[in-house]
Design a protein around this motif. Structure first.
Motif, short mmCIF file in Angstrom:
data_model
loop_
_atom_site.label_atom_id
_atom_site.label_comp_id
_atom_site.label_asym_id
_atom_site.label_seq_id
_atom_site.Cartn_x
_atom_site.Cartn_y
_atom_site.Cartn_z
N TRP A 182 0.45 -1.23 0.05
CA TRP A 182 -0.21 0.26 -0.14
C TRP A 182 1.36 1.32 0.21
CZ3 TRP A 182 -4.66 -0.62 -1.60
CH2 TRP A 182 -5.32 -1.32 -1.45
N GLY A 183 1.93 1.01 0.72
CA GLY A 183 2.92 2.10 0.57
C GLY A 183 3.58 2.77 -0.68
N ARG A 184 3.25 1.90 -2.18
CA ARG A 184 3.69 1.99 -3.03
C ARG A 184 3.07 2.11 -4.22
NH1 ARG A 184 9.19 0.54 -4.12
NH2 ARG A 184 8.35 2.31 -6.39
N VAL A 185 1.33 2.01 -3.79
CA VAL A 185 0.21 2.84 -4.16
C VAL A 185 0.11 4.28 -3.95
CG1 VAL A 185 -1.90 2.41 -5.00
CG2 VAL A 185 -0.71 0.61 -4.49
N ALA A 186 -0.04 5.02 -5.66
CA ALA A 186 -0.16 6.57 -5.44
C ALA A 186 -1.61 6.53 -5.68
CB ALA A 186 0.61 7.17 -6.80
N VAL A 243 -1.67 2.66 -9.83
CA VAL A 243 -0.72 3.15 -10.07
C VAL A 243 0.37 3.37 -9.32
CG1 VAL A 243 -0.04 5.98 -11.22
CG2 VAL A 243 -2.18 4.82 -11.82
N ASP A 244 1.39 2.83 -9.62
CA ASP A 244 2.56 2.82 -8.26
C ASP A 244 3.40 4.22 -8.33
OD1 ASP A 244 4.49 3.34 -10.17
OD2 ASP A 244 4.83 0.71 -9.60
N GLN A 262 -10.45 3.06 -0.22
CA GLN A 262 -10.15 3.03 1.64
C GLN A 262 -8.84 2.03 1.99
OE1 GLN A 262 -14.35 1.68 2.05
NE2 GLN A 262 -15.30 3.33 1.31
N LEU A 263 -9.09 1.00 1.26
CA LEU A 263 -7.82 0.03 2.56
C LEU A 263 -6.11 0.87 1.96
CD1 LEU A 263 -8.48 -3.12 1.28
CD2 LEU A 263 -8.66 -2.49 3.08
N MET A 264 -6.52 1.74 1.28
CA MET A 264 -5.68 2.47 0.92
C MET A 264 -4.94 3.82 1.53
SD MET A 264 -4.41 4.17 -3.10
CE MET A 264 -4.86 5.79 -2.62
N ALA A 265 -5.62 4.02 2.01
CA ALA A 265 -5.74 5.76 2.35
C ALA A 265 -6.20 4.88 3.79
CB ALA A 265 -7.36 6.12 2.47
N ALA A 266 -5.93 4.03 3.82
CA ALA A 266 -6.27 3.34 6.16
C ALA A 266 -4.83 2.75 6.49
CB ALA A 266 -7.34 2.48 6.05
N THR A 301 3.05 -1.70 5.53
CA THR A 301 2.84 -1.48 3.91
C THR A 301 4.13 -1.00 2.52
OG1 THR A 301 2.05 1.26 3.67
CG2 THR A 301 1.13 -0.74 4.55
N SER A 302 5.85 -0.66 3.33
CA SER A 302 6.55 -0.89 2.42
C SER A 302 7.62 -1.74 2.00
CB SER A 302 8.08 -0.04 3.63
OG SER A 302 8.43 -1.47 4.56
N GLY A 303 7.65 -1.86 0.72
CA GLY A 303 8.33 -2.82 -0.05
C GLY A 303 8.24 -2.35 -0.95
N GLY A 304 9.45 -2.71 -2.05
CA GLY A 304 9.46 -2.24 -3.86
C GLY A 304 7.78 -3.42 -4.49
N VAL A 305 7.39 -2.88 -5.37
CA VAL A 305 6.72 -3.57 -6.50
C VAL A 305 7.41 -5.07 -6.80
CG1 VAL A 305 5.54 -3.27 -8.35
CG2 VAL A 305 5.61 -1.26 -6.67
N THR A 306 6.56 -5.79 -6.86
CA THR A 306 6.69 -7.10 -7.42
C THR A 306 6.36 -7.43 -8.83
OG1 THR A 306 6.19 -8.62 -6.13
CG2 THR A 306 7.98 -7.83 -5.55
#
Length: 226
Positions: A95-99, A110-111, A185-189, A196-201
Motif C-alpha cells: 500500500w505504501g507504493r500505491v499512488a 498506479v504506483d 479506502q484500504l489504501m487510505a487506511a 506496507t513498505s517494500g517494492g513492487v514485484t
C-alpha cells in the motif's frame, strides 16, 4: 458486472484477503472451457489422420488463454498490500507504493513511479454505471418528494423539505466502482504504515504462457506438414 467477494475487513497481518473478481467472466470462461473440451474430445475419439493431433494442439493453445482471460483475473487485498492477478502477470504492490487507483474506461492502479497496471478482474461496464446513475437519480427524486410532502425519510425520521436522505449503503454505484472505492479506502487506511513498505514485484505467469506457446508451436508444425 463484477462482485467483490470479501469475508470481512482485514484487521491484522496475515488476515484473509478481500477477493475481487468478475462472476460473469468466470461463468463465461467455464462455458467456453466446456465447449472446447467437448469439441476436442469428440475430435480425439472420431477423428482420423492428423485430426486428433490438431485437436490436442488447439486445446493446448486455447485452454490456458481462456483461463487467463476469464477465470484467472482477480485482485487480492489485505492490510499490507494488494495483489493483482492479470492474464499473464501477477503484480504485488504494498500500500505504501500505491499512488492512486483510477477508474475511467478501465480500472487501473498506479504506483509511485507512475507505472500503470490494469485491473482485469474489475472490468468497467458503462451500462452498469448508467443503470446505477438512473437508479440513484430515481431514489433521490423520490426522497425529495417525501421531504417536500413531510414524508418519512430513509431512517424513519421526518423528511426535510427539498433535501434527499442518503440510504445506509450510500449512493448507488456500479459493482466495479464500488470495488475500487473499497480498495481506495484500504489504501487510505494503510498509507504510510511501516508494514506496507517494500517494492513492487511483477511475475510473469509462465504456467499460462508455456502451454499456450507449446500449443502454438504444435499447431505451426502441423500446418507446415500439411
Amino acid at each position: 458486472m463484477t462482485t467483490p467477494q470479501h469475508p470481512s475487513p482485514p484487521s491484522a497481518p496475515g488476515s484473509r484477503d478481500r477477493i475481487y473478481r468478475s462472476p460473469a467472466g468466470v461463468v463465461g470462461g467455464v462455458l467456453l472451457l466446456a465447449l472446447v473440451a467437448w469439441l476436442g474430445i469428440d475430435a480425439l475419439v472420431v477423428g482420423e489422420g492428423r485430426t486428433p493431433w490438431t485437436a490436442v494442439a488447439v486445446m493446448l493453445f486455447l485452454t490456458p488463454l481462456i483461463v487467463a482471460y476469464t477465470v484467472r483475473p482477480a485482485v487480492f487485498a489485505d492490510d499490507e498490500r494488494m495483489r493483482v492477478r492479470n492474464p499473464f502477470r501477477v503484480i504485488v504492490l504494498p500500500w505504501g507504493r500505491v499512488a492512486s487507483l483510477r477508474s475511467g474506461y478501465t480500472n487501473e492502479v498506479v504506483d509511485e513511479d507512475g507505472t500503470k497496471y490494469q485491473l482485469w478482474a474489475l472490468p468497467v461496464s458503462l451500462r452498469a454505471r448508467n443503470k446505477a446513475a438512473r437508479q440513484e437519480a430515481r431514489r433521490t427524486a423520490g426522497e425529495n418528494r417525501e421531504g417536500t410532502t413531510g414524508g418519512r425519510g430513509a431512517y424513519g425520521g421526518r423528511g426535510v423539505r427539498g433535501t434527499g436522505v442518503a440510504t445506509a449503503d450510500g449512493p448507488r454505484r456500479a459493482e466495479s466502482d464500488r470495488a475500487v472505492d473499497e480498495l481506495r479506502q484500504l489504501m487510505a487506511a494503510h498509507e504510510g504504515a511501516p508494514e506496507t513498505s517494500g517494492g513492487v514485484t511483477v511475475r510473469w505467469a509462465y504456467e499460462v504462457i508455456a502451454p499456450a506457446a507449446a500449443g502454438a508451436v504444435l499447431l505451426a508444425v502441423l500446418f507446415t506438414l500439411g
